[in-house]
Design an enzyme around this catalytic site. Structure first.
Site, PDB file in Angstrom:
ATOM      1  N   PHE A  84      -3.639   3.313  15.198  1.00 50.04           N
ATOM      2  CA  PHE A  84      -4.171   4.380  14.183  1.00 50.04           C
ATOM      3  C   PHE A  84      -5.106   3.841  13.392  1.00 50.04           C
ATOM      4  CE2 PHE A  84      -0.991   7.756  13.601  1.00 50.04           C
ATOM      5  CZ  PHE A  84      -0.240   7.862  14.730  1.00 50.04           C
ATOM      6  N   ASN A 111       0.934  -1.175  -0.021  1.00 52.60           N
ATOM      7  CA  ASN A 111      -0.068  -0.040   0.000  1.00 52.60           C
ATOM      8  C   ASN A 111       0.984   1.255   0.003  1.00 52.60           C
ATOM      9  OD1 ASN A 111       0.545   0.977   2.919  1.00 52.60           O
ATOM     10  ND2 ASN A 111      -0.457  -1.221   3.181  1.00 52.60           N
ATOM     11  N   LYS A 131     -10.883  -3.304  19.491  1.00 49.47           N
ATOM     12  CA  LYS A 131      -9.400  -3.752  19.796  1.00 49.47           C
ATOM     13  C   LYS A 131      -9.386  -3.414  21.288  1.00 49.47           C
ATOM     14  CE  LYS A 131      -8.055  -3.417  14.965  1.00 49.47           C
ATOM     15  NZ  LYS A 131      -6.921  -3.130  13.897  1.00 49.47           N
ATOM     16  N   ASP A 177      -4.208  -9.887  13.031  1.00 49.58           N
ATOM     17  CA  ASP A 177      -4.374  -8.396  13.403  1.00 49.58           C
ATOM     18  C   ASP A 177      -3.286  -8.358  14.411  1.00 49.58           C
ATOM     19  OD1 ASP A 177      -4.944  -5.990  14.566  1.00 49.58           O
ATOM     20  OD2 ASP A 177      -6.801  -5.983  13.617  1.00 49.58           O
ATOM     21  N   ILE A 178      -2.141  -7.767  14.208  1.00 50.72           N
ATOM     22  CA  ILE A 178      -1.085  -7.611  15.261  1.00 50.72           C
ATOM     23  C   ILE A 178      -1.394  -6.843  16.253  1.00 50.72           C
ATOM     24  CG2 ILE A 178       1.322  -6.865  15.356  1.00 50.72           C
ATOM     25  CD1 ILE A 178       1.394  -6.863  12.206  1.00 50.72           C
ATOM     26  N   LYS A 183       9.182 -16.900 -10.218  1.00 52.04           N
ATOM     27  CA  LYS A 183       8.630 -15.708 -10.910  1.00 52.04           C
ATOM     28  C   LYS A 183       7.470 -16.219 -11.728  1.00 52.04           C
ATOM     29  CE  LYS A 183       9.631 -12.003 -13.968  1.00 52.04           C
ATOM     30  NZ  LYS A 183      10.365 -11.492 -14.877  1.00 52.04           N
TER      31      LYS A 183
HETATM   32  N1  CTP Z   1      -3.446  -3.268  12.518  1.00 52.21           N
HETATM   33  C1  CTP Z   1      -2.672  -4.254  12.662  1.00 52.21           C
HETATM   34  N2  CTP Z   1      -2.608  -5.620  12.228  1.00 52.21           N
HETATM   35  C2  CTP Z   1      -3.368  -5.663  11.038  1.00 52.21           C
HETATM   36  C3  CTP Z   1      -4.332  -4.273  10.638  1.00 52.21           C
HETATM   37  C4  CTP Z   1      -4.269  -3.677  11.548  1.00 52.21           C
HETATM   38  O1  CTP Z   1      -1.883  -4.295  13.716  1.00 52.21           O
HETATM   39  N3  CTP Z   1      -3.416  -6.707  10.334  1.00 52.21           N
HETATM   40  C5  CTP Z   1      -3.548  -2.036  13.293  1.00 52.21           C
HETATM   41  C6  CTP Z   1      -2.827  -0.899  12.489  1.00 52.21           C
HETATM   42  O2  CTP Z   1      -1.273  -0.632  12.703  1.00 52.21           O
HETATM   43  C7  CTP Z   1      -3.773   0.389  13.098  1.00 52.21           C
HETATM   44  C8  CTP Z   1      -5.062  -0.453  13.382  1.00 52.21           C
HETATM   45  O3  CTP Z   1      -4.937  -1.675  13.663  1.00 52.21           O
HETATM   46  O4  CTP Z   1      -3.083   0.721  14.315  1.00 52.21           O
HETATM   47  C9  CTP Z   1      -6.046  -0.045  12.358  1.00 52.21           C
HETATM   48  O5  CTP Z   1      -5.858  -0.477  11.216  1.00 52.21           O
HETATM   49  P1  CTP Z   1      -6.913  -0.525  10.151  1.00 52.21           P
HETATM   50  O6  CTP Z   1      -6.010  -1.156   8.879  1.00 52.21           O
HETATM   51  O7  CTP Z   1      -7.471   0.792   9.828  1.00 52.21           O
HETATM   52  O8  CTP Z   1      -7.975  -1.437  10.789  1.00 52.21           O
HETATM   53  P2  CTP Z   1      -8.740  -2.699  10.334  1.00 52.21           P
HETATM   54  O9  CTP Z   1      -8.909  -3.170  11.874  1.00 52.21           O
HETATM   55  O10 CTP Z   1      -7.653  -3.320   9.645  1.00 52.21           O
HETATM   56  O11 CTP Z   1     -10.011  -2.148   9.622  1.00 52.21           O
HETATM   57  P3  CTP Z   1     -10.538  -1.978   8.302  1.00 52.21           P
HETATM   58  O12 CTP Z   1      -9.262  -2.348   7.154  1.00 52.21           O
HETATM   59  O13 CTP Z   1     -11.496  -2.645   8.036  1.00 52.21           O
HETATM   60  O14 CTP Z   1     -10.575  -0.581   8.095  1.00 52.21           O
END
Ligand code: CTP
Length: 395
Positions: free
Chosen positions: A320, A207, A338, A303-304, A286
């Site tokens: 964030f 991204n 969370k 989700d970390i 590849k």
């Molecule tokens: N985050 C994380 N691990 C993931 C996705 C997100 O640790 N696999 C953390 C990001 O670093 C951020 C927060 O979760 O602090 C929110 O991330 P975001 O991608 O906006 O939220 P999601 O829970 O993934 O929701 P969505 O993509 O539906 O907006």
């Protein structure tokens, strides 16, 4: 106190050319910079360079008639927040120890009422020599701050300690000296940048996160006195030298490193734009193109942040939320889902890749808007807010 006006002293050494870059970075950072050079420094770099960069005349001479009342040795350091001598030669250190005042710069250092910061730069043997080491110890006992030196390749071709810190690092160290130590003694873990989920040996899904916000948060935490571990996805940025930096590529790799580092962390700030999916049918080799439709199967990544915040004894977790619509509503939902004491909401339409952002902090107490500013200022404000909440909770 904020660092706004600085007197940059330049002494004679090959690294004097880097002082010009330092002056440029300081001006870019909004500092008012007054340069004073020693006679020896003028053999290495011209005063005109500094004058053009800072917009102020450069002084060297105690008897300079351009200073109105003939008191250059006092006037030039009045009203400055700090004197930084970069490079500071071995000879100049010796002079300072003795309190000598036989040229403008050494006189200004003696007749000052502000902090003195020195960036030593010299040959390895000169740095290691007993007299220099004695001088360094004495200067530290006198309350002078030493920034560096670094270890590395020297102008003379030798390798060792004595290299001046790079201009970016010097500016950072000087700025840090002036920030309140709100997180002193705390361990802060930060994730930053995007993740990269491989499709094959050369391609992947990522991204547009630049990593700038996460790196700025890491710098602000360091400035506040924290011990920082930065876990970063691929970015083009240089990590702060004081942080322990761990580079990762994919979300799963990031999770592994974060889980280990979170064990001793007091605060976890999850700034990384973690990819929500990884490629299940990834190819080791590849992929060659053919006429067929290629289907990628995507499976959800862990989700970390949620992993860490759901621990029985989690660190103080900050998330964030980059949103493109209903920014505050979605961010608050994420915060609750969370179990986070604090989430930082921003609008992706303005945030990604840009240097200026507006942040909205959502916590148990409500919302706090940090009006649009550069990422470094925002990171400092965010760290101040985190420190306040952390202290409320634990002290
Ligand atoms: N985050 C994380 N691990 C993931 C996705 C997100 O640790 N696999 C953390 C990001 O670093 C951020 C927060 O979760 O602090 C929110 O991330 P975001 O991608 O906006 O939220 P999601 O829970 O993934 O929701 P969505 O993509 O539906 O907006």
């Amino acid at each position: 106190m904020e660092l706004k006006r600085i007197l940059l002293g330049v002494t004679g050494g090959v690294a004097a050319y880097k002082a010009a870059e330092l002056a440029r970075l300081m001006v870019k950072d909004g500092l008012d910079v007054q340069v004073v050079m020693t006679e020896a420094a003028r053999h290495f770099v011209g005063a005109a360079t500094f004058q053009a960069i800072t917009g102020h005349p450069v002084f060297s001479d105690l008897w300079d008639e351009r200073v109105d009342n003939g008191m250059a040795h006092i006037d030039l350091s009045r009203g400055v927040d700090a004197i930084l001598v970069a490079p500071a030669s071995a000879d100049f250190l010796a002079k300072l120890v003795q309190g000598r005042a036989d040229d403008l710069l050494s006189t200004l250092c003696l007749a000052r009422d502000c902090p003195l910061l020195l960036a030593p730069a010299m040959n390895r043997q000169m740095w290691e020599a007993a007299p220099t080491q004695r001088n360094v110890a004495q200067l530290q006992a006198d309350g002078v701050s030493l920034l560096g030196p670094d270890c590395g390749e020297q102008a003379c071709g030798e390798v060792g300690f004595g290299r001046m810190l790079e201009p970016e690092d010097l500016l950072e160290a000087a700025q840090a000296r002036f920030q309140p130590k709100r997180l002193a003694g705390l361990k802060v873990l930060i994730t930053a940048g995007p993740t990269f989920e491989p499709i094959d040996a050369v391609r992947g899904i990522s991204n547009s996160s630049s990593g700038k916000m996460g790196y700025a948060v890491a710098r602000a935490a360091l400035e506040a006195g924290a011990e920082v571990t930065l876990v970063t996805g691929p970015t083009c940025l240089t990590p702060p030298r004081e942080a322990v930096t761990k580079r990762v590529t994919s979300a799963q790799e990031m999770l592994g490193v974060v889980e280990e580092a979170a064990d001793g962390a007091d605060i976890f700030i999850s700034v990384a734009a973690v990819a929500d999916y990884y490629v299940l049918n990834r190819s080791e080799q590849k992929i060659k193109k053919d006429a067929h439709i290629l289907t990628l199967e995507l499976a959800p990544n862990p989700d970390i942040l949620a992993n860490i915040s759901s621990r029985p004894k989690p660190p103080f977790c900050v998330g964030f939320a980059a949103e493109s619509e209903n920014v505050e509503e979605y961010a608050e939902l994420k915060r609750r889902r969370k179990h986070l004491p604090l989430i930082v909401a921003n609008d992706v339409n303005e945030a990604i890749g840009s240097d200026d952002v507006q942040l909205i902090l959502l916590d148990e107490g409500g919302r706090h808007v940090l009006p649009t500013a550069d990422k470094r200022s925002q990171a400092r404000r965010l760290i101040a807010h985190i420190a306040m909440l952390y202290n409320q909770k634990y002290q």
